[in-house]
Design a protein around this motif. Structure first.
Motif, mmCIF file in Angstrom:
data_model
loop_
_atom_site.group_PDB
_atom_site.id
_atom_site.type_symbol
_atom_site.label_atom_id
_atom_site.label_comp_id
_atom_site.label_asym_id
_atom_site.label_seq_id
_atom_site.Cartn_x
_atom_site.Cartn_y
_atom_site.Cartn_z
ATOM 1 N N LEU A 1 -1.193 -9.392 3.090
ATOM 2 C CA LEU A 1 -2.638 -9.239 2.849
ATOM 3 C C LEU A 1 -3.431 -9.556 4.108
ATOM 4 O O LEU A 1 -4.405 -8.872 4.440
ATOM 5 C CB LEU A 1 -3.086 -10.139 1.698
ATOM 6 C CG LEU A 1 -2.543 -9.744 0.329
ATOM 7 C CD1 LEU A 1 -2.995 -10.746 -0.730
ATOM 8 C CD2 LEU A 1 -2.982 -8.330 -0.054
ATOM 9 N N CYS B 1 -2.969 -6.645 6.506
ATOM 10 C CA CYS B 1 -3.726 -5.469 6.063
ATOM 11 C C CYS B 1 -5.201 -5.625 6.396
ATOM 12 O O CYS B 1 -5.858 -4.685 6.822
ATOM 13 C CB CYS B 1 -3.570 -5.250 4.558
ATOM 14 S SG CYS B 1 -1.980 -4.556 4.139
ATOM 15 N N VAL C 1 1.483 0.904 3.284
ATOM 16 C CA VAL C 1 2.255 -0.326 3.182
ATOM 17 C C VAL C 1 3.528 -0.026 2.391
ATOM 18 O O VAL C 1 3.466 0.538 1.294
ATOM 19 C CB VAL C 1 1.448 -1.414 2.438
ATOM 20 C CG1 VAL C 1 2.248 -2.705 2.348
ATOM 21 C CG2 VAL C 1 0.115 -1.666 3.147
ATOM 22 N N VAL D 1 0.443 -8.238 -4.825
ATOM 23 C CA VAL D 1 -0.067 -7.768 -3.527
ATOM 24 C C VAL D 1 -0.717 -6.400 -3.716
ATOM 25 O O VAL D 1 -1.806 -6.124 -3.221
ATOM 26 C CB VAL D 1 1.080 -7.663 -2.497
ATOM 27 C CG1 VAL D 1 0.576 -7.034 -1.198
ATOM 28 C CG2 VAL D 1 1.680 -9.027 -2.228
ATOM 29 N N CYS D 2 -0.027 -5.552 -4.481
ATOM 30 C CA CYS D 2 -0.518 -4.197 -4.710
ATOM 31 C C CYS D 2 -1.881 -4.223 -5.398
ATOM 32 O O CYS D 2 -2.825 -3.556 -4.976
ATOM 33 C CB CYS D 2 0.510 -3.453 -5.560
ATOM 34 S SG CYS D 2 0.167 -1.708 -5.737
ATOM 35 N N THR E 1 -4.020 -6.646 -5.461
ATOM 36 C CA THR E 1 -5.032 -7.232 -4.576
ATOM 37 C C THR E 1 -5.505 -6.210 -3.547
ATOM 38 O O THR E 1 -6.691 -6.091 -3.258
ATOM 39 C CB THR E 1 -4.459 -8.477 -3.854
ATOM 40 O OG1 THR E 1 -3.904 -9.343 -4.839
ATOM 41 C CG2 THR E 1 -5.528 -9.204 -3.076
ATOM 42 N N LEU E 2 -4.560 -5.441 -3.006
ATOM 43 C CA LEU E 2 -4.937 -4.424 -2.027
ATOM 44 C C LEU E 2 -5.833 -3.370 -2.666
ATOM 45 O O LEU E 2 -6.827 -2.937 -2.089
ATOM 46 C CB LEU E 2 -3.694 -3.735 -1.455
ATOM 47 C CG LEU E 2 -2.891 -4.540 -0.433
ATOM 48 C CD1 LEU E 2 -1.624 -3.778 -0.066
ATOM 49 C CD2 LEU E 2 -3.736 -4.817 0.808
ATOM 50 N N ARG E 3 -5.478 -2.960 -3.867
ATOM 51 C CA ARG E 3 -6.285 -1.950 -4.555
ATOM 52 C C ARG E 3 -7.683 -2.487 -4.837
ATOM 53 O O ARG E 3 -8.677 -1.787 -4.683
ATOM 54 C CB ARG E 3 -5.617 -1.518 -5.858
ATOM 55 C CG ARG E 3 -4.451 -0.580 -5.647
ATOM 56 C CD ARG E 3 -4.880 0.667 -4.909
ATOM 57 N NE ARG E 3 -3.778 1.577 -4.689
ATOM 58 C CZ ARG E 3 -3.433 2.089 -3.503
ATOM 59 N NH1 ARG E 3 -4.099 1.766 -2.417
ATOM 60 N NH2 ARG E 3 -2.433 2.932 -3.400
ATOM 61 N N SER F 1 -9.288 -4.541 -3.180
ATOM 62 C CA SER F 1 -10.074 -4.693 -1.946
ATOM 63 C C SER F 1 -10.810 -3.398 -1.604
ATOM 64 O O SER F 1 -11.690 -3.389 -0.754
ATOM 65 C CB SER F 1 -9.166 -5.083 -0.780
ATOM 66 O OG SER F 1 -8.425 -3.946 -0.359
ATOM 67 N N ARG G 1 -9.765 -0.852 -0.052
ATOM 68 C CA ARG G 1 -9.248 -0.110 1.098
ATOM 69 C C ARG G 1 -8.299 0.964 0.589
ATOM 70 O O ARG G 1 -7.678 0.791 -0.455
ATOM 71 C CB ARG G 1 -8.546 -1.084 2.042
ATOM 72 C CG ARG G 1 -8.678 -0.676 3.482
ATOM 73 C CD ARG G 1 -8.214 -1.779 4.404
ATOM 74 N NE ARG G 1 -9.217 -2.789 4.581
ATOM 75 C CZ ARG G 1 -9.026 -4.076 4.320
ATOM 76 N NH1 ARG G 1 -7.884 -4.504 3.857
ATOM 77 N NH2 ARG G 1 -9.985 -4.939 4.527
ATOM 78 N N GLN H 1 -5.378 2.457 1.780
ATOM 79 C CA GLN H 1 -4.078 2.749 2.375
ATOM 80 C C GLN H 1 -3.094 3.159 1.275
ATOM 81 O O GLN H 1 -3.282 2.833 0.101
ATOM 82 C CB GLN H 1 -3.544 1.541 3.155
ATOM 83 C CG GLN H 1 -3.067 0.395 2.297
ATOM 84 C CD GLN H 1 -4.198 -0.451 1.795
ATOM 85 O OE1 GLN H 1 -4.882 -1.071 2.583
ATOM 86 N NE2 GLN H 1 -4.427 -0.462 0.504
ATOM 87 N N ILE I 1 0.473 3.018 -0.730
ATOM 88 C CA ILE I 1 1.395 1.938 -1.064
ATOM 89 C C ILE I 1 2.672 2.537 -1.654
ATOM 90 O O ILE I 1 2.629 3.251 -2.651
ATOM 91 C CB ILE I 1 0.771 0.944 -2.068
ATOM 92 C CG1 ILE I 1 -0.482 0.299 -1.449
ATOM 93 C CG2 ILE I 1 1.798 -0.126 -2.463
ATOM 94 C CD1 ILE I 1 -1.223 -0.634 -2.382
#
Ligand code: CA
Length: 229
Positions: free
Chosen positions: A42, A45, A53, A67-68, A70-72, A74, A76, A78, A80
């Motif tokens: 995280l 990223c 990722v 993690v997935c 949390t990234l979503r 956010s 952003r 990218q 996955i």
């Protein structure tokens, strides 16, 4: 944040697997950063802005699903690609629910991993930067000099109308969601009214359609977005 065109992050706590993934992706021309935990992933990223990722599910501490998500969350965008050691549908469903674009079971064929990474990136970034003219039902769009012709006659478009048409044509018949089009026209951090997109579509139709009230070139995909098909 600027998206670097070829920067990827591999998140895997097993050093041998991480090294293998890094090396096949590196050989395919990607710049590859490594993380051995979800927390580190995280952090990387957030400061590196990778385009994709490769994310193992089994990690110490925060697992890959978390993690997935949390990234979503956010916002952003990218790609996955999730990895798991387990066969079976449960992890797959959970991974895709968490927002993963694709999913692979370990051990995997390195070449297949590269192919999957490329496929995810193609789906996320369908806009290639080719300067070949785009042709569609009597329309001709010339990316390089930003001109559009209909049945041989030039149509004058504003820069945003041009970008809208260009995005739709480059999607080659794929329907683009309203969100995707809004991002493409105004940037990911735009918070403007979605209605604005409809205004641009209407203006564009008035310029390129024979009968703007019965459009043949730009179709409305109800509840979703638009498509040139
Ligand atoms: Ca692992």
């Amino acid at each position: 944040m600027e998206m670097f065109k070829n920067k990827l992050i591999v998140v895997e706590d097993d050093p041998a697997t991480r090294l293998l993934i890094r090396s096949v992706l590196f050989k395919s021309g990607y710049q590859v950063l490594e993380a051995n935990s979800g927390e580190q992933a995280l952090e990387l990223c957030a400061c590196e802005g990778p385009i994709l990722v490769v994310l193992d599910i089994g990690l110490p501490g925060m697992d890959g699903f978390e993690v997935c998500r949390t990234l979503r969350a956010s916002g952003r965008r990218q790609g996955i690609l999730m990895l798991t050691a387990k066969e079976g549908d449960q992890d797959k469903v959970e991974g895709l629910d968490a927002g993963a674009d694709d999913y692979m079971v370990k051990p995997f064929n390195p070449r297949e991993l590269v192919a999957r990474v490329k496929a995810v990136l193609r789906r996320l970034h369908p806009l290639n930067s080719s300067n070949e003219p785009l042709l569609f039902k009597g329309l001709r769009l010339e990316p390089e000099n930003r001109r559009v012709f209909r049945d041989g006659l030039e149509v004058r478009l504003t820069p945003r109308e041009f970008n809208l048409l260009s995005n739709l044509l480059k999607a080659s018949g794929r329907a683009m969601s309203r969100e995707e089009l809004t991002d493409a026209l105004w940037g990911i951090n735009h918070f403007g009214s979605p209605k604005l997109l409809d205004v641009y579509v209407r203006r564009l139709r008035e310029k390129i359609e024979t009968d703007p009230s019965a459009p043949q070139l730009i179709q409305t995909v109800w509840g979703y977005g638009y498509a040139c098909r």
